[in-house]
Design an enzyme around this catalytic site. Structure first.
Site, short mmCIF file in Angstrom:
data_model
loop_
_atom_site.label_atom_id
_atom_site.label_comp_id
_atom_site.label_asym_id
_atom_site.label_seq_id
_atom_site.Cartn_x
_atom_site.Cartn_y
_atom_site.Cartn_z
N LYS A 112 1.10 -1.07 -0.46
CA LYS A 112 -0.44 -0.71 -0.53
C LYS A 112 1.13 0.82 -0.10
O LYS A 112 0.40 2.14 -0.24
CB LYS A 112 -1.05 -0.04 1.22
CG LYS A 112 -2.22 -1.40 0.85
CD LYS A 112 -3.30 -1.04 1.37
CE LYS A 112 -3.81 -2.33 1.03
NZ LYS A 112 -3.64 -3.59 0.84
C1 LIG Z 1 -3.92 -4.69 0.65
C2 LIG Z 1 -3.31 -5.94 0.42
C3 LIG Z 1 -3.68 -7.03 -0.87
C4 LIG Z 1 -5.08 -6.61 -1.57
O1 LIG Z 1 -4.73 -6.08 -2.34
P1 LIG Z 1 -5.88 -5.07 -3.11
O2 LIG Z 1 -5.58 -4.09 -3.96
O3 LIG Z 1 -6.96 -5.27 -2.28
O4 LIG Z 1 -6.33 -7.21 -4.10
C5 LIG Z 1 -2.65 -8.17 -0.92
N1 LIG Z 1 -1.59 -8.12 -0.23
C6 LIG Z 1 -1.37 -7.29 1.12
C7 LIG Z 1 -0.64 -7.67 2.05
C8 LIG Z 1 -1.91 -6.41 1.24
O5 LIG Z 1 -1.80 -5.05 2.12
#
Ligand SMILES: *Cc1c(COP(=O)(O)O)cnc(C)c1O
Length: 496
Positions: A112
Site C-alpha cells: 500500500k
Molecule cells: C491490500 C493488500 C492486498 C490486497 O490488495 P488489493 O488491491 O486490495 O486486492 C494484498 N496483500 C497485502 C499485503 C495487502 O496489504
C-alpha cells in the site's frame, strides 16, 4: 490527448483527473473510470533504460492529463525517495522459477506504500489546481495496515491533516505499536472501544454529516478519503507492472513484446485491476492470475459468473485479503458491460440489496484473460516452506497465497510463459505465521524475537520499519467510544 473520468453508475458528468482525485467517489456512489485507457506509446527499449521515477512519469502522465509535467514530476520525486530502502523502489527477485516483484520496500513494508506515498502529493496538487483553499483532513478507519500506510504517507505533508481510528482491541500488537508511535505534527491516532465495523460506520456517518462539513468549512477544513477506490491510488499501481516488464527486458530475461503472466494476491481487486489497465495500455501481459485466500468470492465469481458475498467471513493468515466485497471489481464489471453505467448500477444494486449478482454469458466470455484460484490455510503454509526450502527465499502469507495459486495454474495449464508474482508484504510484517510455517521451533517467542530469528534464517537484515518501533515512544494514547468520534474530530481540529 486529454483523459477524463466518469462514474461507473450513470451520472454522465465527466471530470478531470484532479477533480476525480479530490472527490474520491462519484456522487451517485459509483467509481471514477477513465473514459478511455491511454496507450503506452513509449518504445520498450526506452522504458528499459528508465528509473522507477521516470517510468512513473511516463505511465501517470498518460492518465493524469490535467497535471503539468512539473507538477507530476514534483509529486513523483517527493513520493519515491529515501522513504524506500532501495533505489530500485520495486526490485525483482528470482526464486523457484518465477520472478517476485517486491512491492514492500516503503515506509510500512507493504504494497500500500506504493500508492499511499504519492496520493497525498497528488491530492494537495489537485486541491491547488482547483482553487480549494481549505486544508484537507483525511479520515480513516483501519483494521491495521491501511491506517499505518496512510499515516506514513500524509505525515508532515503541508496542507493536510490525518486522523486514524482503529479498534483498540482489534489489531495486532505490532500494528498498534506502528500506529501509536507515528511521528508528524499533522497526525492523530485514536483507539476506539468498539470493533472495526463500529469505527468504519462512524467514519461514514461523519463523511455524510452536512452540518459538520459546514462547520469544518468555516474553520478552513474539508474531509477527504484515502480509500483504495480513489483513482489517485489506482494509477500509481499501474507503474510497477510496466517497470517490472521493462526491468526483465533490460536484464535479458524476456524479449520486448514477449508475453508475461502476472499473479496477484487479491482482496479489494485494486492491485490486479492496475495490472489489467497496464495490459489495456498495451503492455504484453498474458494471463492475469487472481489469487484468493479462503475468502474465495472471486474464485467462485470467475468460475460461475455469480458474485455472492452471502457467506461466512473467515479470518486467515493473510488478513489484508480477508474481504467479501472487492470494491474495485466494479471497474472491471463496468468494462465488461461495454461501459454501460445503467447496467453496472443494476448489478451493484443487486449486490447491496440481495448480496449477489450474475453477469451474462457474453460478459463472462470477456474474462478469458483472467484465471482465478485460491489457497487454503494449509496450502499457504506449504507455499511458504516450499519457497524457502526450494530457494532460500522467505515470502509473507499474502505472497504465499499467490505462489500457491501459481502452482495450481501451472498444473492445470502447462503454460510456461515467464511469470511475475506481486509480492505484497515483507515477511517481517507477518513473522508469526511465516516462522510457524517454517518450523515449530519458534513457538513462544515474542514478535521482536521472531524478527531476529527470521533475520538469522533468511540472511535479510531486520527492516528499519521494524527496528524503529522496537524502541519508539508512544505518541498517541487517546481512546474514545465510537459514539464520541465526531466530537473527537472537532476537538483535534480545534473547532468548538
Ligand atoms: C491490500 C493488500 C492486498 C490486497 O490488495 P488489493 O488491491 O486490495 O486486492 C494484498 N496483500 C497485502 C499485503 C495487502 O496489504
Amino acid at each position: 490527448m486529454q483523459v477524463l473520468y466518469q462514474s461507473t453508475r450513470g451520472k454522465e458528468e465527466k471530470v478531470t483527473a484532479s477533480m476525480a482525485i479530490l472527490k474520491g467517489l462519484s456522487e451517485d456512489g459509483g467509481l471514477f473510470v477513465p473514459t478511455s485507457i491511454p496507450k503506452l506509446d513509449v518504445p520498450m527499449e526506452k522504458l528499459a533504460q528508465m528509473s522507477y521515477q521516470e517510468t512513473a512519469y511516463e505511465v501517470m502522465s498518460r492518465f493524469l492529463t490535467d497535471f503539468t509535467e512539473e507538477e507530476l514530476k514534483s509529486c513523483i520525486s517527493r513520493a519515491y525517495d529515501s522513504k524506500f530502502d532501495t533505489q530500485k523502489i520495486a526490485p525483482i527477485r528470482e526464486a523457484n522459477g518465477v520472478y517476485f516483484l517486491e512491492l514492500f520496500h516503503g515506509a510500512t513494508i507493504a504494497f500500500k506504500d506504493m500508492a499511499l506515498s504519492i496520493l497525498p502529493h497528488l491530492m494537495t496538487t489537485a486541491a491547488r489546481k482547483n482553487q480549494v483553499k481549505n486544508e484537507i483532513v483525511i479520515l480513516t478507519a483501519t483494521s491495521g495496515d491501511t491506517g499505518k500506510a496512510a499515516l506514513a504517507g500524509f505525515a508532515d505533508v503541508p496542507g493536510t491533516k490525518i486522523i486514524v481510528f482503529y479498534p483498540k482491541h482489534g489489531v495486532s500488537p505490532i500494528q498498534e505499536k506502528q500506529m501509536v508511535t507515528q511521528k508528524g505534527a499533522n497526525t492523530s491516532v485514536v483507539g476506539i472501544t468498539g470493533n472495526f465495523d463500529d469505527a468504519q460506520t462512524a467514519v461514514k456517518k461523519i463523511f455524510n454529516d452536512r452540518e459538520l462539513a459546514q462547520e469544518l468549512d468555516r474553520a478552513g477544513y474539508q474531509f477527504s478519503s484515502a480509500n483504495s477506490i480513489n483513482i489517485g491510488r489506482l494509477v500509481p499501481q499501474i507503474v510497477y507492472y510496466v517497470y517490472a516488464y521493462a526491468t526483465l527486458v533490460r536484464e535479458g530475461k524476456i524479449k520486448a513484446g514477449e508475453g508475461l503472466n502476472v499473479v496477484v494476491p487479491t482482496g479489494n481487486f485494486g492491485n490486479i485491476l492496475a495490472a489489467y489497465y497496464a495490459k489495456q495500455m498495451g503492455l504484453p501481459v498474458n494471463k492475469l492470475i487472481c489469487a484468493s485466500n479462503e475468502n474465495k468470492v472471486l474464485y467462485d465469481f470467475f468460475h460461475t459468473g455469480t458474485y455472492d458475498r452471502k457467506r461466512e467471513f473467515i479470518l486467515t493468515s493473510s488478513p489484508s485479503m480477508d474481504i467479501l466485497i472487492s470494491s474495485n471489481l466494479e471497474r472491471l464489471i463496468y468494462r465488461l458491460t461495454g461501459n454501460d453505467a445503467v447496467k453496472c448500477a443494476e448489478l451493484m444494486q443487486s449486490l447491496s440489496q440481495g448480496g449477489e449478482y450474475t453477469i451474462t454469458e457474453e460478459m463472462k466470455a470477456q474474462l478469458a484473460d483472467f484465471y482465478g484460484n485460491y489457497c487454503s490455510e494449509g496450502e499457504t503454509k506449504e507455499a511458504i516452506s516450499a519457497t524457502f526450502y526450494g530457494s532460500d527465499y522467505v515470502i509473507d502469507p499474502h505472497t504465499a497465497v499467490a505462489a500457491g495459486v501459481y502452482q495450481k495454474y501451472l498444473r492445470a495449464s502447462e503454460d510456461n510463459t515467464p511469470t511475475v508474482i506481486a509480492s505484497t508484504a515483507s515477511p517481517y510484517k507477518f513473522t508469526r505465521s511465516v516462522m510457524d510455517a517454517l518450523s515449530d521451533r519458534y513457538e513462544g517467542l515474542d514478535d521482536f524475537a521472531l524478527a531476529d530469528a527470521l533475520s538469522k534464517l533468511s540472511g535479510v537484515p531486520v527492516p528499519q520499519a521494524v527496528e524503529e518501533i522496537r524502541t519508539a515512544p508512544v505518541l498517541h494514547d487517546r481512546v474514545v467510544d465510537a459514539a464520541d468520534m465526531p466530537a473527537t474530530v472537532k476537538n483535534i481540529l480545534g473547532i468548538e
